[in-house]
Each structure stands twice: as structure tokens, then as C-alpha cells.
Design a protein around this motif. Sequence first.
Motif, PDB file in Angstrom:
ATOM      1  N   ARG A   2     -28.355 -54.480  11.558  1.00 15.01           N
ATOM      2  CA  ARG A   2     -27.198 -54.530  12.902  1.00 15.01           C
ATOM      3  C   ARG A   2     -26.771 -56.111  12.846  1.00 15.01           C
ATOM      4  O   ARG A   2     -25.562 -56.269  13.040  1.00 15.01           O
ATOM      5  CB  ARG A   2     -27.574 -53.881  13.893  1.00 15.01           C
ATOM      6  N   LEU A   3     -27.662 -56.781  13.031  1.00 17.83           N
ATOM      7  CA  LEU A   3     -27.482 -58.422  13.259  1.00 17.83           C
ATOM      8  C   LEU A   3     -26.434 -58.925  11.990  1.00 17.83           C
ATOM      9  O   LEU A   3     -25.555 -59.552  12.179  1.00 17.83           O
ATOM     10  CB  LEU A   3     -28.701 -59.089  13.277  1.00 17.83           C
ATOM     11  N   GLN A  38     -11.643 -58.019  15.083  1.00 16.35           N
ATOM     12  CA  GLN A  38     -12.710 -58.086  14.162  1.00 16.35           C
ATOM     13  C   GLN A  38     -13.795 -58.867  14.888  1.00 16.35           C
ATOM     14  O   GLN A  38     -15.016 -58.504  14.992  1.00 16.35           O
ATOM     15  CB  GLN A  38     -12.404 -58.630  12.825  1.00 16.35           C
ATOM     16  N   ILE A  39     -13.381 -59.798  15.574  1.00 19.87           N
ATOM     17  CA  ILE A  39     -14.473 -60.630  16.081  1.00 19.87           C
ATOM     18  C   ILE A  39     -15.000 -59.859  17.339  1.00 19.87           C
ATOM     19  O   ILE A  39     -16.273 -59.726  17.863  1.00 19.87           O
ATOM     20  CB  ILE A  39     -13.750 -62.002  16.957  1.00 19.87           C
ATOM     21  N   ALA A  40     -14.034 -59.233  18.009  1.00 16.26           N
ATOM     22  CA  ALA A  40     -14.663 -58.192  19.168  1.00 16.26           C
ATOM     23  C   ALA A  40     -15.665 -57.225  18.746  1.00 16.26           C
ATOM     24  O   ALA A  40     -16.597 -56.887  19.313  1.00 16.26           O
ATOM     25  CB  ALA A  40     -13.382 -57.675  19.932  1.00 16.26           C
ATOM     26  N   ILE A  41     -15.265 -56.782  17.609  1.00 23.95           N
ATOM     27  CA  ILE A  41     -16.133 -55.716  17.070  1.00 23.95           C
ATOM     28  C   ILE A  41     -17.736 -56.394  16.566  1.00 23.95           C
ATOM     29  O   ILE A  41     -18.815 -55.776  17.150  1.00 23.95           O
ATOM     30  CB  ILE A  41     -15.662 -54.912  15.701  1.00 23.95           C
ATOM     31  N   VAL A  59     -21.051 -55.463  18.612  1.00 25.89           N
ATOM     32  CA  VAL A  59     -22.238 -54.662  17.642  1.00 25.89           C
ATOM     33  C   VAL A  59     -23.614 -55.567  18.050  1.00 25.89           C
ATOM     34  O   VAL A  59     -24.665 -55.110  18.452  1.00 25.89           O
ATOM     35  CB  VAL A  59     -22.026 -55.139  16.196  1.00 25.89           C
ATOM     36  N   ILE A  60     -23.462 -57.067  18.103  1.00 26.29           N
ATOM     37  CA  ILE A  60     -24.512 -58.035  18.550  1.00 26.29           C
ATOM     38  C   ILE A  60     -24.960 -57.664  19.862  1.00 26.29           C
ATOM     39  O   ILE A  60     -25.965 -57.676  20.340  1.00 26.29           O
ATOM     40  CB  ILE A  60     -24.418 -59.480  18.354  1.00 26.29           C
ATOM     41  N   GLY A  61     -23.915 -57.602  21.036  1.00 22.88           N
ATOM     42  CA  GLY A  61     -24.223 -57.215  22.380  1.00 22.88           C
ATOM     43  C   GLY A  61     -25.095 -56.022  22.585  1.00 22.88           C
ATOM     44  O   GLY A  61     -26.055 -55.992  23.263  1.00 22.88           O
ATOM     45  N   CYS A  62     -24.695 -54.903  21.979  1.00 21.85           N
ATOM     46  CA  CYS A  62     -25.189 -53.624  22.042  1.00 21.85           C
ATOM     47  C   CYS A  62     -26.759 -53.782  21.557  1.00 21.85           C
ATOM     48  O   CYS A  62     -27.626 -53.443  22.259  1.00 21.85           O
ATOM     49  CB  CYS A  62     -24.580 -52.435  21.216  1.00 21.85           C
ATOM     50  N   ASN A  63     -26.887 -54.445  20.479  1.00 18.68           N
ATOM     51  CA  ASN A  63     -28.046 -54.813  19.953  1.00 18.68           C
ATOM     52  C   ASN A  63     -29.059 -55.440  20.991  1.00 18.68           C
ATOM     53  O   ASN A  63     -30.098 -54.910  21.208  1.00 18.68           O
ATOM     54  CB  ASN A  63     -28.107 -55.562  18.791  1.00 18.68           C
ATOM     55  N   ILE A  64     -28.596 -56.531  21.495  1.00 22.96           N
ATOM     56  CA  ILE A  64     -29.361 -57.283  22.403  1.00 22.96           C
ATOM     57  C   ILE A  64     -29.786 -56.286  23.867  1.00 22.96           C
ATOM     58  O   ILE A  64     -30.818 -56.344  23.974  1.00 22.96           O
ATOM     59  CB  ILE A  64     -28.525 -58.307  22.988  1.00 22.96           C
ATOM     60  N   VAL A  65     -28.843 -55.666  24.032  1.00 21.26           N
ATOM     61  CA  VAL A  65     -29.053 -54.780  25.393  1.00 21.26           C
ATOM     62  C   VAL A  65     -30.117 -53.630  25.192  1.00 21.26           C
ATOM     63  O   VAL A  65     -30.906 -53.573  26.014  1.00 21.26           O
ATOM     64  CB  VAL A  65     -27.686 -54.144  25.758  1.00 21.26           C
ATOM     65  N   LEU A  66     -29.795 -53.135  24.024  1.00 26.56           N
ATOM     66  CA  LEU A  66     -30.608 -51.623  23.717  1.00 26.56           C
ATOM     67  C   LEU A  66     -32.254 -52.382  23.384  1.00 26.56           C
ATOM     68  O   LEU A  66     -33.093 -51.811  23.990  1.00 26.56           O
ATOM     69  CB  LEU A  66     -30.352 -51.156  22.562  1.00 26.56           C
ATOM     70  N   TYR A  67     -32.382 -53.402  22.466  1.00 25.22           N
ATOM     71  CA  TYR A  67     -33.540 -53.941  22.563  1.00 25.22           C
ATOM     72  C   TYR A  67     -34.254 -54.503  23.739  1.00 25.22           C
ATOM     73  O   TYR A  67     -35.475 -54.267  23.949  1.00 25.22           O
ATOM     74  CB  TYR A  67     -33.857 -54.948  21.287  1.00 25.22           C
TER      75      TYR A  67
END
Length: 94
Positions: free
Chosen positions: A10-11, A64-67, A71-79
Motif C-alpha cells: 500500500r505504501l 492523483q496526489i489526493a488519491i 492511500v497513505i493516510g488510510c494505512n496510517i490510521v488503520l495500522y
Amino acid sequence: MVHARASAGRLLGGYVSLAGQVCPLTPIEQQWRIAAGQRGYDGGFIDHYLMAVIYPAGLTREVQIAIGIAVIGCNIVLYGLAVARRRRAGSPRR
């Protein structure tokens, strides 16, 4: 270990989206296609197989930058939630 690989994927996806780069696996796929006697294709995997399906017409660099940030924000929050949950479960209850 599976979670670490999924997180890394994901990163990498977030980086590729933010940097406007081609996935590092695409050149490998191209080489294997040519070695198998097939034609390669222009652009990256997403452009070739998925662009029309997952991205709307008129995709801009800003979107594209917002996507990528999402992706990175969701990963940080979920982990972060997973780590907090594990810490709570491992600590003695009062």
C-alpha cells in the motif's frame, strides 16, 4: 509478516501515485512478455489494464496526489488502530 508485506504494498502504491511513477514491477512484466514472444505495451500496468475502470475521465495531477495521500493516510490510521488495540489487549485490565 503478511501485514508488513501488505502495508509495504500500500505504501508503494501511494508513492507511485504521488510521484507519478510507473510501478517497479511493470518493466519486469514487459521483459517477461517480450521473452515469451508477446508484445509489450506503452505506459504502466494501471494505464494498460485498469485506467478506464478505476479512474474517471479527466483525472488531474491534483486528484492523483489526493488519491496517494488518501492511500497513505488510510494505512496510517488503520495500522495505528491495530497497534492501539493490540496494546490494550496485552495490558492487564483494571
